[in-house]
Design a protein around this motif. Structure first.
Motif, PDB file in Angstrom:
ATOM      1  N   ILE A  76       0.853  -1.183   0.000  1.00  0.00           N
ATOM      2  CA  ILE A  76       0.000   0.000   0.000  1.00  0.00           C
ATOM      3  C   ILE A  76       0.889   1.233   0.000  1.00  0.00           C
ATOM      4  O   ILE A  76       1.731   1.400   0.892  1.00  0.00           O
ATOM      5  CB  ILE A  76      -0.944   0.007   1.221  1.00  0.00           C
ATOM      6  N   VAL A  77       0.700   2.080  -0.996  1.00  0.00           N
ATOM      7  CA  VAL A  77       1.464   3.320  -1.099  1.00  0.00           C
ATOM      8  C   VAL A  77       0.525   4.490  -0.816  1.00  0.00           C
ATOM      9  O   VAL A  77      -0.542   4.604  -1.428  1.00  0.00           O
ATOM     10  CB  VAL A  77       2.103   3.468  -2.492  1.00  0.00           C
ATOM     11  N   VAL A  78       0.908   5.332   0.118  1.00  0.00           N
ATOM     12  CA  VAL A  78       0.135   6.527   0.485  1.00  0.00           C
ATOM     13  C   VAL A  78       0.876   7.745  -0.043  1.00  0.00           C
ATOM     14  O   VAL A  78       2.048   7.960   0.285  1.00  0.00           O
ATOM     15  CB  VAL A  78      -0.039   6.628   2.014  1.00  0.00           C
ATOM     16  N   VAL A  79       0.205   8.540  -0.859  1.00  0.00           N
ATOM     17  CA  VAL A  79       0.798   9.760  -1.406  1.00  0.00           C
ATOM     18  C   VAL A  79       0.275  10.943  -0.591  1.00  0.00           C
ATOM     19  O   VAL A  79      -0.909  11.289  -0.655  1.00  0.00           O
ATOM     20  CB  VAL A  79       0.443   9.942  -2.891  1.00  0.00           C
ATOM     21  N   GLY A  80       1.145  11.553   0.196  1.00  0.00           N
ATOM     22  CA  GLY A  80       0.750  12.683   1.034  1.00  0.00           C
ATOM     23  C   GLY A  80       1.060  12.405   2.486  1.00  0.00           C
ATOM     24  O   GLY A  80       0.551  11.438   3.057  1.00  0.00           O
TER      25      GLY A  80
ATOM     26  N   GLU B 220       0.647  -0.008 -15.183  1.00  0.00           N
ATOM     27  CA  GLU B 220       1.711  -0.772 -14.533  1.00  0.00           C
ATOM     28  C   GLU B 220       1.612  -0.742 -13.011  1.00  0.00           C
ATOM     29  O   GLU B 220       2.437  -1.355 -12.326  1.00  0.00           O
ATOM     30  CB  GLU B 220       3.078  -0.221 -14.964  1.00  0.00           C
ATOM     31  N   CYS B 221       0.623  -0.029 -12.482  1.00  0.00           N
ATOM     32  CA  CYS B 221       0.450   0.106 -11.017  1.00  0.00           C
ATOM     33  C   CYS B 221       1.732   0.602 -10.358  1.00  0.00           C
ATOM     34  O   CYS B 221       2.333  -0.066  -9.492  1.00  0.00           O
ATOM     35  CB  CYS B 221       0.007  -1.215 -10.393  1.00  0.00           C
ATOM     36  N   ARG B 222       2.135   1.769 -10.770  1.00  0.00           N
ATOM     37  CA  ARG B 222       3.338   2.337 -10.179  1.00  0.00           C
ATOM     38  C   ARG B 222       3.226   3.856 -10.136  1.00  0.00           C
ATOM     39  O   ARG B 222       2.456   4.467 -10.882  1.00  0.00           O
ATOM     40  CB  ARG B 222       4.585   1.918 -10.943  1.00  0.00           C
ATOM     41  N   VAL B 223       4.015   4.465  -9.242  1.00  0.00           N
ATOM     42  CA  VAL B 223       4.062   5.911  -9.060  1.00  0.00           C
ATOM     43  C   VAL B 223       5.462   6.386  -9.373  1.00  0.00           C
ATOM     44  O   VAL B 223       6.446   5.821  -8.888  1.00  0.00           O
ATOM     45  CB  VAL B 223       3.689   6.307  -7.615  1.00  0.00           C
ATOM     46  N   LEU B 224       5.558   7.433 -10.182  1.00  0.00           N
ATOM     47  CA  LEU B 224       6.849   8.020 -10.515  1.00  0.00           C
ATOM     48  C   LEU B 224       7.041   9.272  -9.666  1.00  0.00           C
ATOM     49  O   LEU B 224       6.127  10.101  -9.535  1.00  0.00           O
ATOM     50  CB  LEU B 224       6.912   8.386 -12.000  1.00  0.00           C
ATOM     51  N   CYS B 225       8.234   9.410  -9.084  1.00  0.00           N
ATOM     52  CA  CYS B 225       8.519  10.501  -8.149  1.00  0.00           C
ATOM     53  C   CYS B 225       9.504  11.497  -8.755  1.00  0.00           C
ATOM     54  O   CYS B 225      10.218  11.200  -9.718  1.00  0.00           O
ATOM     55  CB  CYS B 225       9.086   9.944  -6.848  1.00  0.00           C
ATOM     56  N   ASP B 226       9.564  12.690  -8.152  1.00  0.00           N
ATOM     57  CA  ASP B 226      10.411  13.751  -8.686  1.00  0.00           C
ATOM     58  C   ASP B 226      11.895  13.459  -8.517  1.00  0.00           C
ATOM     59  O   ASP B 226      12.734  14.085  -9.179  1.00  0.00           O
ATOM     60  CB  ASP B 226      10.055  15.091  -8.046  1.00  0.00           C
ATOM     61  N   ASP B 227      12.250  12.517  -7.657  1.00  0.00           N
ATOM     62  CA  ASP B 227      13.661  12.154  -7.488  1.00  0.00           C
ATOM     63  C   ASP B 227      14.075  11.013  -8.406  1.00  0.00           C
ATOM     64  O   ASP B 227      15.185  10.478  -8.296  1.00  0.00           O
ATOM     65  CB  ASP B 227      13.955  11.780  -6.031  1.00  0.00           C
TER      66      ASP B 227
END
Length: 429
Positions: free
Chosen positions: A12-16, A88-95
Motif C-alpha cells: 500500500i502506497v500513500v501519497v501525502g 503498470e500500477c506504479r508511481v513516478l517521483c520527482d527524485d
C-alpha cells in the motif's frame, strides 16, 4: 489464507504526508498491514494543522504541533509523486524513483486559493500551481507558511489579512498576538458566514477588536500595492488604500487533484470516491481534503481523520463503508489582555424550512451566545440538527453528542442550552 491475511500482504502506497496520510498509515499498521510506504512532499515532520495559528502566534513551538511518530512498519520517504502509471500500477517521483503498488491512497490535501488581485500574479509561473508572489505576501496553510511568515515578521508593523473565514480569523488573531496592527478585510456580510449567523459573527468581531484587529466586512481588496516587488499595502474596491508590510491571503482552499486528473481519474470539485473511498480505478483510493464523497469536499481535519480510520479498515479486509461525516468546527481565540473566546458550530446553523425551530440563549454581560436548530421528524419527535455557540462552551460536548446520535430529544431544547456538559468536543478544522 483469509481475506485479512491477503490484504495484509498488499503493498500500500500513500501519497501525502499530512494529517490524513499520516493517520491512514498508522491505522493500516494497527489493522495488520505489513507493507506500507508513505510518500511525503513536505520537509517538515507531520504536524497537527489545527495548531498552526498557535505556532504563528508564538504560543507553541513546531515541536508541540508534531504528530506521534509512525510505527516502524511504515517506510516514510520524502518525495513528490509526479505521475501515476495505472497500467503498470506504479508511481513516478520527482527524485526519479519508481514505486510499485497493489493499492494506492491519494492524500494530497489542498492548496490555498490565491484571490485574483491586481499586482499579485505578475510573475506567475504558467501552468504551475505555485506562484512567485511579491515579498511580504503569504498564504496561510502549512508549517512552511508559518516559518516563512515568522521569518518575515521582524520590522513589520502593519498587516492585512484577506478573508474572514476560519483561516483568516486564525491568522489575524495570531498576528495581533505578536503585537502587529492587523486589518482583516472580508468580502462577505459577516465573519465566518459558513459557520456563524450574524449575531454570533458580531460577537466574534467585537472580540477581535479587543485583540486589536480592525475588521472590515463587505470589503473587497482589488489590488496589491508593491515597490520593487515588495508589498507596501492594498487598494480596496472603493479606492481607499491601506498601508501594510505584510499581506496574508486566506480566501479558501482548493483540492490538489492534478495528479489524479492527469491519471484519468474522475475529478469534479475533488477526486470523486465512492463509499469505499475508492476512485473509478479499484486499486486507487482518495481521502481528506483532496477527496469528494457524495458531492461533498469537507476540507476539515475531523472528516479527514474519520475517512483515514475507515479506509484503513477497508484496505485490511474489513468491509465497513464510509457514509459521510458530521461537521463540528471549534476555535479558541485568546489574547494577552482578554479572556479567551471559544466558538463552535455544527450541522445546520440556520433554519431550512417552516417547521424548523430556533432556540437562542444570549447573555451580553458574559459574552455568551447559544443557538440550536430543532426539526420535527416524521414520528413527531424533535431532533437537533445544528447549532452555534460562543463564549462559555460548557454545553458543547453534550450538544454535539445529541446531534451526532440523531435521536429524538427527550426534553425541551432549552434544557440542552442550560445544562452543563459532561464531555468536551475537540477541534475540527
Amino acid at each position: 489464507m483469509t481475506a485479512a491475511d491477503s490484504a495484509a500482504e498488499q503493498r500500500i502506497v500513500v501519497v501525502g504526508g499530512g494529517m490524513a496520510g499520516h493517520r491512514v498509515a498508522q491505522q493500516l499498521v494497527a489493522h495488520g498491514a505489513r507493507r506500507v510506504l508513505l510518500l511525503a512532499e513536505e520537509e517538515y515532520a507531520p504536524y497537527n494543522r489545527v495548531l498552526l495559528a498557535e505556532v504563528l502566534a508564538g504560543r507553541y513551538s513546531p515541536d508541540i504541533a508534531a504528530l506521534t511518530a509512525l510505527p516502524p512498519q511504515v517506510e516514510r520517504r520524502q518525495a513528490r509523486a509526479v505521475r501515476i502509471d495505472r497500467a503498470e500500477c506504479r508511481v513516478l517521483c520527482d527524485d526519479g524513483a519508481v514505486v510499485d503498488y497493489d493499492r494506492l491512497v491519494l492524500a494530497t490535501g489542498s492548496n490555498p486559493v490565491l484571490p485574483p488581485l491586481r499586482g499579485l500574479f505578475d510573475d506567475a509561473l504558467t501552468g504551475s500551481e505555485r506562484h512567485e508572489l511579491p515579498a511580504g505576501v503569504f498564504a496561510f496553510r502549512t508549517m512552511a507558511d508559518c516559518a516563512d511568515i515568522d521569518g518575515y515578521l521582524p520590522g513589520v508593523r502593519q498587516a492585512v489579512v484577506v478573508g474572514g473565514g476560519l483561516l483568516g480569523v486564525s491568522a489575524a488573531r495570531a498576528l495581533a498576538a505578536r503585537g502587529i496592527q492587523v486589518v482583516l478585510a472580508h468580502q462577505g456580510e459577516h465573519l465566518m458566514e459558513r459557520h456563524l449567523d450574524e449575531e454570533a459573527a458580531e460577537m466574534l468581531r467585537a472580540h477581535l477588536a479587543e485583540l486589536g484587529v480592525e475588521v472590515h466586512t463587505e470589503c473587497r481588496v482589488r489590488s496589491v500595492l508593491t515597490e520593487d516587488r515588495r508589498v507596501t499595502g492594498v487598494e480596496l474596491a472603493d479606492g481607499f488604500r491601506l498601508d501594510a508590510e505584510l499581506l496574508i491571503t486566506a480566501a479558501g482552499v482548493r483540492p490538489r487533484a492534478g495528479l489524479a486528473q492527469a491519471a484519468g481519474l474522475d475529478v469534479r470539485r475533488g477526486i470523486v470516491v465512492d463509499d469505499h473511498l475508492r476512485t473509478g480505478d479499484p486499486r486507487i483510493h482518495a481521502l481528506g481534503d483532496c477527496a469528494e464523497h457524495r458531492g461533498v469536499v469537507y476540507g476539515l481535519a475531523g472528516p479527514a481523520l474519520a475517512q483515514a480510520d475507515r479506509l484503513a479498515r477497508i484496505l485490511t479486509g474489513h468491509d465497513t463503508p464510509y457514509q459521510g461525516s458530521r461537521l463540528l468546527t471549534r476555535l479558541t481565540l485568546t489574547g494577552p489582555d482578554s479572556a479567551p473566546l471559544d466558538l463552535a458550530a455544527f450541522g445546520e446553523t440556520a433554519p431550512a424550512g417552516p417547521g424548523d425551530r430556533v432556540v437562542r440563549l444570549a447573555d451580553a454581560s458574559r459574552g455568551t451566545y447559544r443557538k440550536v436548530i430543532v426539526r420535527r421528524d416524521e414520528q413527531g419527535g424533535d431532533r437537533l440538527v445544528g447549532g452555534v455557540l460562543l463564549g462559555d462552551l460548557d454545553t458543547v460536548g453534550d450538544l454535539a453528542g445529541t446531534w451526532e446520535g440523531d435521536e429524538a430529544l427527550s426534553a425541551h431544547p432549552l434544557h440542552l442550552l442550560t445544562t452543563q456538559s459532561t464531555t468536551t468536543g475537540g477541534p475540527s478544522r
